[in-house]
Scaffold this motif. Structure first.
Motif, PDB file in Angstrom:
ATOM      1  N   ALA A  46       0.665  -1.073   0.022  1.00  0.00           N
ATOM      2  CA  ALA A  46      -0.004   0.139  -0.225  1.00  0.00           C
ATOM      3  C   ALA A  46       0.978   1.288   0.144  1.00  0.00           C
ATOM      4  O   ALA A  46       0.470   2.270  -0.614  1.00  0.00           O
ATOM      5  N   GLN A  47       1.923   1.148   0.959  1.00  0.00           N
ATOM      6  CA  GLN A  47       2.848   2.461   0.917  1.00  0.00           C
ATOM      7  C   GLN A  47       3.380   2.568  -0.571  1.00  0.00           C
ATOM      8  O   GLN A  47       3.536   3.775  -1.089  1.00  0.00           O
ATOM      9  N   GLY A  48       3.816   1.657  -1.269  1.00  0.00           N
ATOM     10  CA  GLY A  48       4.482   1.729  -2.349  1.00  0.00           C
ATOM     11  C   GLY A  48       3.324   2.326  -3.718  1.00  0.00           C
ATOM     12  O   GLY A  48       3.617   3.188  -4.396  1.00  0.00           O
ATOM     13  N   VAL A  49       1.979   1.876  -3.289  1.00  0.00           N
ATOM     14  CA  VAL A  49       0.957   2.454  -4.454  1.00  0.00           C
ATOM     15  C   VAL A  49       0.972   3.844  -4.006  1.00  0.00           C
ATOM     16  O   VAL A  49       0.464   4.643  -5.031  1.00  0.00           O
ATOM     17  N   TYR A  50       0.730   4.126  -2.855  1.00  0.00           N
ATOM     18  CA  TYR A  50       0.728   5.769  -2.344  1.00  0.00           C
ATOM     19  C   TYR A  50       2.034   6.501  -3.039  1.00  0.00           C
ATOM     20  O   TYR A  50       1.584   7.509  -3.756  1.00  0.00           O
ATOM     21  N   MET A  51       2.936   5.999  -3.196  1.00  0.00           N
ATOM     22  CA  MET A  51       4.149   6.790  -3.575  1.00  0.00           C
ATOM     23  C   MET A  51       3.719   6.965  -5.073  1.00  0.00           C
ATOM     24  O   MET A  51       4.293   7.874  -5.914  1.00  0.00           O
ATOM     25  N   GLY A  52       3.213   5.783  -5.688  1.00  0.00           N
ATOM     26  CA  GLY A  52       3.273   5.668  -7.029  1.00  0.00           C
ATOM     27  C   GLY A  52       2.078   6.662  -7.477  1.00  0.00           C
ATOM     28  O   GLY A  52       2.191   7.391  -8.567  1.00  0.00           O
ATOM     29  N   ALA A  58       5.111  -3.296  -6.241  1.00  0.00           N
ATOM     30  CA  ALA A  58       6.251  -4.223  -5.576  1.00  0.00           C
ATOM     31  C   ALA A  58       6.489  -3.903  -4.146  1.00  0.00           C
ATOM     32  O   ALA A  58       7.544  -4.598  -3.552  1.00  0.00           O
ATOM     33  N   GLY A  59       6.149  -3.035  -3.400  1.00  0.00           N
ATOM     34  CA  GLY A  59       6.378  -3.002  -1.972  1.00  0.00           C
ATOM     35  C   GLY A  59       6.342  -4.219  -1.248  1.00  0.00           C
ATOM     36  O   GLY A  59       7.138  -4.309  -0.223  1.00  0.00           O
ATOM     37  N   GLY A  60       5.440  -5.223  -1.445  1.00  0.00           N
ATOM     38  CA  GLY A  60       5.444  -6.082  -0.659  1.00  0.00           C
ATOM     39  C   GLY A  60       6.578  -7.146  -0.891  1.00  0.00           C
ATOM     40  O   GLY A  60       7.177  -7.824   0.037  1.00  0.00           O
ATOM     41  N   VAL A  61       6.800  -7.163  -2.167  1.00  0.00           N
ATOM     42  CA  VAL A  61       8.049  -8.346  -2.554  1.00  0.00           C
ATOM     43  C   VAL A  61       9.377  -7.651  -2.016  1.00  0.00           C
ATOM     44  O   VAL A  61      10.186  -8.386  -1.696  1.00  0.00           O
ATOM     45  N   ILE A  62       9.436  -6.206  -1.876  1.00  0.00           N
ATOM     46  CA  ILE A  62      10.352  -5.459  -1.448  1.00  0.00           C
ATOM     47  C   ILE A  62      11.008  -5.802   0.078  1.00  0.00           C
ATOM     48  O   ILE A  62      11.878  -6.208   0.651  1.00  0.00           O
ATOM     49  N   SER A  63       9.515  -5.702   0.627  1.00  0.00           N
ATOM     50  CA  SER A  63       9.679  -6.081   2.238  1.00  0.00           C
ATOM     51  C   SER A  63       9.952  -7.629   2.697  1.00  0.00           C
ATOM     52  O   SER A  63      10.657  -8.032   3.591  1.00  0.00           O
ATOM     53  N   ILE A  64       9.823  -8.502   1.391  1.00  0.00           N
ATOM     54  CA  ILE A  64       9.833  -9.870   1.684  1.00  0.00           C
ATOM     55  C   ILE A  64      11.633 -10.002   1.461  1.00  0.00           C
ATOM     56  O   ILE A  64      12.312 -10.692   1.998  1.00  0.00           O
ATOM     57  N   THR A  85      13.218  -6.207  12.934  1.00  0.00           N
ATOM     58  CA  THR A  85      12.102  -5.453  13.513  1.00  0.00           C
ATOM     59  C   THR A  85      11.829  -4.130  13.061  1.00  0.00           C
ATOM     60  O   THR A  85      10.952  -3.429  12.802  1.00  0.00           O
ATOM     61  N   ASP A  86      13.323  -3.635  12.669  1.00  0.00           N
ATOM     62  CA  ASP A  86      13.187  -2.189  12.190  1.00  0.00           C
ATOM     63  C   ASP A  86      13.288  -2.215  10.364  1.00  0.00           C
ATOM     64  O   ASP A  86      13.912  -2.810   9.790  1.00  0.00           O
ATOM     65  N   ASP A  87      12.186  -1.636  10.070  1.00  0.00           N
ATOM     66  CA  ASP A  87      11.926  -1.547   8.631  1.00  0.00           C
ATOM     67  C   ASP A  87      12.339  -0.228   8.000  1.00  0.00           C
ATOM     68  O   ASP A  87      11.703  -0.157   6.790  1.00  0.00           O
ATOM     69  N   THR A  88      13.521   0.458   8.619  1.00  0.00           N
ATOM     70  CA  THR A  88      13.538   1.788   8.004  1.00  0.00           C
ATOM     71  C   THR A  88      14.115   1.607   6.648  1.00  0.00           C
ATOM     72  O   THR A  88      13.605   2.363   5.611  1.00  0.00           O
ATOM     73  N   TYR A  89      15.074   0.589   6.354  1.00  0.00           N
ATOM     74  CA  TYR A  89      15.796   0.542   5.020  1.00  0.00           C
ATOM     75  C   TYR A  89      14.500   0.101   3.987  1.00  0.00           C
ATOM     76  O   TYR A  89      14.713   0.421   2.860  1.00  0.00           O
ATOM     77  N   VAL A  90      13.750  -0.872   4.413  1.00  0.00           N
ATOM     78  CA  VAL A  90      12.719  -1.381   3.890  1.00  0.00           C
ATOM     79  C   VAL A  90      11.802  -0.382   3.189  1.00  0.00           C
ATOM     80  O   VAL A  90      11.488  -0.118   2.036  1.00  0.00           O
ATOM     81  N   ARG A  91      11.436   0.663   4.148  1.00  0.00           N
ATOM     82  CA  ARG A  91      10.587   1.363   3.737  1.00  0.00           C
ATOM     83  C   ARG A  91      11.185   2.548   2.618  1.00  0.00           C
ATOM     84  O   ARG A  91      10.244   3.006   1.706  1.00  0.00           O
ATOM     85  N   GLN A  92      12.287   2.992   2.851  1.00  0.00           N
ATOM     86  CA  GLN A  92      13.029   3.648   2.050  1.00  0.00           C
ATOM     87  C   GLN A  92      13.230   2.998   0.509  1.00  0.00           C
ATOM     88  O   GLN A  92      12.938   3.751  -0.487  1.00  0.00           O
ATOM     89  N   GLN A  93      13.316   1.847   0.467  1.00  0.00           N
ATOM     90  CA  GLN A  93      13.389   0.953  -0.992  1.00  0.00           C
ATOM     91  C   GLN A  93      11.817   1.071  -1.396  1.00  0.00           C
ATOM     92  O   GLN A  93      11.602   1.254  -2.492  1.00  0.00           O
ATOM     93  N   VAL A  94      10.732   1.058  -0.493  1.00  0.00           N
ATOM     94  CA  VAL A  94       9.474   0.897  -1.115  1.00  0.00           C
ATOM     95  C   VAL A  94       9.335   2.418  -1.690  1.00  0.00           C
ATOM     96  O   VAL A  94       8.675   2.641  -2.487  1.00  0.00           O
ATOM     97  N   ASP A  95       9.470   3.478  -0.734  1.00  0.00           N
ATOM     98  CA  ASP A  95       9.331   4.655  -1.333  1.00  0.00           C
ATOM     99  C   ASP A  95       9.837   5.112  -2.681  1.00  0.00           C
ATOM    100  O   ASP A  95       9.521   5.918  -3.594  1.00  0.00           O
TER     101      ASP A  95
END
Ligand code: NAD
Length: 368
Positions: A163-169, A300-306, A314-324
């Motif tokens: 959802a975050q990736g779609v929002y950035m899209g 692709a946000g979901g597959v990036i998180s996986i 537990t820290d998803d900072t890097y994952v969130r940057q890549q999703v953004d």
């Protein structure tokens, strides 16, 4: 000693996997069978140039194994493109299980599937897809370390990242089309207000967008109406809504020659997979001047998180940057499509192929 074969095996049979129209140089196709649990699955590994093949496992009551093979091959190639454009060090693969998830799925079947995946020694990493749940992935992961998207192995449910990736899209598309990434005042119709669609709607609403929503499942629809003051639309009318952005977040194939003629929005960007009913529909959208965010890039946000999460993360900072960064990738696709006067669908495929080809060149140089 066995007598040598006098006649080579014929590969001209159109039903052999090598001759399959969707084969496209697949590296490996595994036909996984377990008679005791009635497991019949096909695991397709399209390309591992960029890394192990990551892609979900789908359980579906395919009419026959040919249909399942077609789906596995098509989806695993799609995952190669998706992972490449998501910037992941991952190739593309997919597993399909021939069974009805509602009536035929058993823990024994999932255990057998996990064992088969484990035998592939990490060339394929599985995750959730249609017909598979978090709980099913937990069962598979009792047999193999090569299963992502579980709490134990990473960040858990991928939907919030999708959802975050779609929002950035949405924001990247708005910037390209209207000159500003701010969604305030834009009219957005979200079709499918499930895990991803509802979160996208909430994020857009928080930024001041006005929302229209459609869903076949009333409780999901009413939640959006009550919570966000969204306007209800019939599902068959959602694509025709008089809005700026149409966000398909339900099932696939919303974009057909007929619906494309009827669309009023100038942007289409949503989470649903396989939005184009056929590749020609990408050209039809281009002809109508509608900006389409290619589905496998924006979702692709979901597959990036996986793909990026490590066990115990537990820290998803890097994952969130890549999703953004999905927004930046889409901007590159939109800009190149405009410059070359080509559909965004075609440009995305070309860019993915270029990334994989560059990976092959790099590998060849390292191996030399
Ligand atoms: P979901 O099942 O939680 O939500 C889907 C919603 O669509 C449900 O509310 C359902 O009632 C509704 N729906 C189904 N058919 C409909 C129709 N014909 N018209 C209107 N509404 C309809 O699924 P999700 O996880 O939110 O995924 C949504 C889409 O995004 C799917 O196409 C999925 O493949 C894709 N996707 C999801 C993820 C993820 O991380 N969840 C990742 C990539 C792609």
């Amino acid at each position: 000693m066995n007598a040598p074969m006098t006649k080579p095996l014929s590969i001209s049979n159109p039903h052999t996997p090598f001759d399959h129209p969707e084969f496209d140089g697949h590296e490996q196709v595994v036909f996984a069978n377990d008679t005791a649990s009635s497991l019949q699955a096909i695991i397709a590994v399209h390309d591992t140039t960029l890394g192990p093949a990551l892609g979900g496992c789908r359980m579906w009551p395919y009419a026959n194994s040919g249909e399942a093979l077609t789906d596995a091959l098509r989806l695993s190639k799609g995952m190669s493109y998706k992972n490449a454009l998501a910037g992941l060090p991952m190739g593309g693969g997919k597993a399909v299980v021939i069974a009805d998830a509602k009536t035929q799925k058993t823990p024994e079947m999932l255990v057998a599937l996990g064992r088969h995946i484990d035998r592939m020694a990490g060339s394929y990493i599985t995750a959730e897809d249609v017909g598979m749940s978090d709980r099913d992935l937990e069962i598979i992961s009792t047999q193999t370390a090569h299963a992502g998207g579980t709490k134990a192995r990473g960040l858990g449910n991928p939907s919030p990242y999708t959802a975050q990736g779609v929002y950035m899209g949405l924001k990247a598309a708005a910037r390209h089309k209207f000159g500003s990434s701010n969604l305030k005042g834009l009219r957005i119709c979200v079709k499918g207000t499930g895990s991803v669609g509802a979160t996208v709607a909430r994020l857009a609403h928080a930024e001041g967008a006005k929302l229209w929503v459609a869903d076949v499942y009333k409780p999901n629809l009413e939640r959006m109406v009550n919570e966000l003051g969204a306007t209800q639309v019939e599902t068959s009318e959602a694509h025709k809504a008089d809005v700026d952005i149409f966000a398909p977040c339900a099932l696939g194939a919303d974009l057909t020659p007929k619906t494309i003629r009827e669309i009023k929005a100038s942007i289409i960007s949503g989470a649903a997979n396989n939005q184009l009913a056929s590749p020609d529909d990408g050209e039809a959208l281009h002809q109508r001047g509608i900006l389409w965010a290619p589905d496998y890039v924006i979702n692709a946000g979901g597959v990036i998180s996986i793909g990026l999460a490590k066990p115990g993360d537990t820290d998803d900072t890097y994952v969130r940057q890549q999703v953004d960064a999905i927004g930046d990738t889409l901007t590159k696709i939109f800009d190149r499509a405009a410059k070359e006067n080509q559909p965004t669908s075609l440009i995305a495929d070309h860019m993915a192929m270029e990334i994989i080809a560059a990976g092959k060149d790099k590998k060849a140089m390292t191996d030399a």
